[in-house]
Design a protein around this motif. Sequence first.
Motif, PDB file in Angstrom:
ATOM      1  N   SER A 143       0.869  -1.170   0.000  1.00 42.78           N
ATOM      2  CA  SER A 143       0.000   0.000   0.000  1.00 42.78           C
ATOM      3  C   SER A 143       0.907   1.220   0.000  1.00 42.78           C
ATOM      4  CB  SER A 143      -0.915  -0.001   1.232  1.00 42.78           C
ATOM      5  OG  SER A 143      -1.709   1.166   1.265  1.00 42.78           O
ATOM      6  N   MET A 144       0.765   2.048  -1.017  1.00 38.26           N
ATOM      7  CA  MET A 144       1.654   3.200  -1.192  1.00 38.26           C
ATOM      8  C   MET A 144       1.100   4.424  -0.466  1.00 38.26           C
ATOM      9  SD  MET A 144       2.093   2.709  -5.316  1.00 38.26           S
ATOM     10  CE  MET A 144       0.425   2.059  -5.544  1.00 38.26           C
ATOM     11  N   GLN A 145       1.888   5.017   0.430  1.00 39.55           N
ATOM     12  CA  GLN A 145       1.505   6.262   1.080  1.00 39.55           C
ATOM     13  C   GLN A 145       2.270   7.390   0.378  1.00 39.55           C
ATOM     14  OE1 GLN A 145       2.267   6.533   5.314  1.00 39.55           O
ATOM     15  NE2 GLN A 145       0.810   8.195   5.578  1.00 39.55           N
ATOM     16  N   ARG A 146       1.532   8.150  -0.433  1.00 44.14           N
ATOM     17  CA  ARG A 146       2.153   9.098  -1.348  1.00 44.14           C
ATOM     18  C   ARG A 146       1.916  10.546  -0.911  1.00 44.14           C
ATOM     19  NH1 ARG A 146       0.310   7.424  -7.308  1.00 44.14           N
ATOM     20  NH2 ARG A 146       1.806   9.085  -7.797  1.00 44.14           N
ATOM     21  N   PRO A 176      -1.780   2.018 -10.510  1.00 44.84           N
ATOM     22  CA  PRO A 176      -2.260   2.949 -11.544  1.00 44.84           C
ATOM     23  C   PRO A 176      -1.923   2.444 -12.945  1.00 44.84           C
ATOM     24  CG  PRO A 176      -1.085   4.119  -9.801  1.00 44.84           C
ATOM     25  CD  PRO A 176      -0.833   2.665  -9.583  1.00 44.84           C
ATOM     26  N   ASP A 177      -2.780   2.745 -13.893  1.00 39.20           N
ATOM     27  CA  ASP A 177      -2.564   2.308 -15.277  1.00 39.20           C
ATOM     28  C   ASP A 177      -1.261   2.858 -15.851  1.00 39.20           C
ATOM     29  OD1 ASP A 177      -4.941   0.901 -15.236  1.00 39.20           O
ATOM     30  OD2 ASP A 177      -6.108   2.539 -16.130  1.00 39.20           O
ATOM     31  N   PRO A 182     -10.902  -9.260  -7.815  1.00 34.95           N
ATOM     32  CA  PRO A 182      -9.459  -9.093  -7.642  1.00 34.95           C
ATOM     33  C   PRO A 182      -9.003  -7.722  -8.139  1.00 34.95           C
ATOM     34  CG  PRO A 182      -9.897 -10.512  -9.509  1.00 34.95           C
ATOM     35  CD  PRO A 182     -11.227 -10.217  -8.880  1.00 34.95           C
ATOM     36  N   GLN A 183      -7.928  -7.263  -7.568  1.00 31.15           N
ATOM     37  CA  GLN A 183      -7.374  -5.952  -7.901  1.00 31.15           C
ATOM     38  C   GLN A 183      -5.862  -6.105  -8.047  1.00 31.15           C
ATOM     39  OE1 GLN A 183      -6.509  -2.834  -4.585  1.00 31.15           O
ATOM     40  NE2 GLN A 183      -8.482  -2.263  -5.429  1.00 31.15           N
ATOM     41  N   PRO A 184      -5.251  -5.552  -9.095  1.00 33.15           N
ATOM     42  CA  PRO A 184      -3.799  -5.675  -9.229  1.00 33.15           C
ATOM     43  C   PRO A 184      -3.078  -4.785  -8.210  1.00 33.15           C
ATOM     44  CG  PRO A 184      -4.668  -4.273 -10.966  1.00 33.15           C
ATOM     45  CD  PRO A 184      -5.857  -4.809 -10.221  1.00 33.15           C
ATOM     46  N   GLN A 185      -2.182  -5.409  -7.455  1.00 34.02           N
ATOM     47  CA  GLN A 185      -1.377  -4.650  -6.503  1.00 34.02           C
ATOM     48  C   GLN A 185       0.094  -4.948  -6.739  1.00 34.02           C
ATOM     49  OE1 GLN A 185      -2.635  -4.772  -2.400  1.00 34.02           O
ATOM     50  NE2 GLN A 185      -4.801  -4.516  -2.922  1.00 34.02           N
TER      51      GLN A 185
END
Length: 304
Positions: free
Chosen positions: A54-57, A73-74, A93-96
């Motif tokens: 999980s990216m904290q940006r 993100p694409d 499902p979700q790509p991570q």
Amino acid sequence: MRTHTLSVEGRTIEVPRWQKVLFPDDGITKGDLVMYYLRIAPTMLPHVRGRPVSMQRFPDGIAAAGFFQKEVPDAFPDWMPRHPVYVHEEGRPQPQLLLNDAATLAYLAAQATITPHVWLSRVPHLTHPDRLIFDLDPPDGATFDVVRRAAFDLRDLLAHIGAPTFVMTTGSRGVHVVIPLQSDATFDETRSLAHAIAEQLAQRFPERYTTALRREKRQGRLFLDYLRNAYGQTAVAPYAVRARTGAPVATPLDWYELRRPNMHAQRYTLRTIFRRLAHKPDPWREIERHAVSVRMLRAALQRQ
């Protein structure tokens, strides 16, 4: 601000706004962050490889609000390692991303990901964690000494059931106490064990600790937070930078170091961690060798 181009492991990484200051009180730039993650990668990657992130940006630096992002993100390059993660809330499902290499770490930093948070399980066994974690933060108004005492009380209890324990400053307010696991149990089983351990410690020291979920019921006691032990939950990655003044780093410790009077949750920073590692190897470098069975620990706890 100019774009800087790097070659990392055969990948070309463009870092837009290389000189963008992310930590205004310290003058730490995006370029500094990218170079940090490239340098720390050999030490950090064994702890995060294969774990969804999980990216904290913080695109505008830590003085502005950041955000968390789990789905890839694409626009991210195709070479970055991905894994389809089933998201119960969405029913799909979700790509991570997986933090498998230095190029991925560098690219995330180039996108102003100051802090990667990772799962407690690894691909391909995402439903079976290989870490059990307790998150210990001081109650409001308390000092780090309260956290230190809690960590040692927890370690002593766990030693009686044969659980190896590892400790890490979070770079924020407290510490994580971690048990490496053999991935022989589900998240539900692991969380149940963590809850039972926390309850036993709270019963042993009711004036110090609590497992009450509601803040108003804690009455100034330290909350033994076992809640991260669940599918899809994350914890700050070892050696991740935190979005706080000074750029503190989540740092694995030896237990004797936690006793030092000058130890606190933000003791090591982006600018000082390599002086430490030059004199002391990573205390978690052999953590996998100590992995234990959840079912064995459950049986030992029940015999207490």
